[in-house]
Scaffold this motif. Sequence first.
Motif, PDB file in Angstrom:
ATOM      1  N   ARG A  80       0.839  -1.197   0.000  1.00 37.53           N
ATOM      2  CA  ARG A  80       0.000   0.000   0.000  1.00 37.53           C
ATOM      3  C   ARG A  80       0.881   1.257   0.000  1.00 37.53           C
ATOM      4  O   ARG A  80       0.647   2.198  -0.747  1.00 37.53           O
ATOM      5  N   PRO A  92      -8.205   0.634  -6.612  1.00 41.83           N
ATOM      6  CA  PRO A  92      -7.919  -0.785  -6.381  1.00 41.83           C
ATOM      7  C   PRO A  92      -6.479  -1.125  -6.778  1.00 41.83           C
ATOM      8  O   PRO A  92      -5.945  -0.569  -7.735  1.00 41.83           O
ATOM      9  N   ASP A 113      -5.233  -9.881  -0.980  1.00 44.26           N
ATOM     10  CA  ASP A 113      -6.165  -9.204  -1.882  1.00 44.26           C
ATOM     11  C   ASP A 113      -7.304  -8.566  -1.095  1.00 44.26           C
ATOM     12  O   ASP A 113      -7.680  -7.422  -1.354  1.00 44.26           O
ATOM     13  N   ASN A 117      -7.929  -4.643  -1.098  1.00 45.82           N
ATOM     14  CA  ASN A 117      -9.062  -4.223  -1.921  1.00 45.82           C
ATOM     15  C   ASN A 117     -10.426  -4.521  -1.336  1.00 45.82           C
ATOM     16  O   ASN A 117     -11.441  -4.108  -1.898  1.00 45.82           O
TER      17      ASN A 117
END
Length: 123
Positions: A80, A92, A113, A117
């Motif tokens: 991130r 995303p 994931d 997201n």
Amino acid sequence: MSQPSKSELAILKILWAETPLSAREIQEKVGPKMDWSFSTTRTTLSRMCDKALLKQSSKHGVRVFSPCESKARTLSGVMREFFATVLEIDGPLPTAAFHDSKVLTEDEWLELDDLLNGGDNDD
């Protein structure tokens, strides 16, 4: 959560595969690869505990170390930060590129994931 450095990630990778480990056991695995002395490994472990990357406990009277967070949670923070600061991606994140990673199991990839997201963005 504090972001791990490259050398801290090397230790975390060892501990994600096998935990808990003593400083001596970690040195045996990471020392030759990183060209570290035992005192360097101990200093790094201490710094990682201060940064809340590792936790200490005792096993059979020996101090052992374990990661504070899962592999996926730690990597989601690293990714991130990279995507936001280097690539300036706000939406995303492209986790599909990491699906075939030798470092992540299928379950870890799904967790990663989801962390990046899915909505659990409390990094």
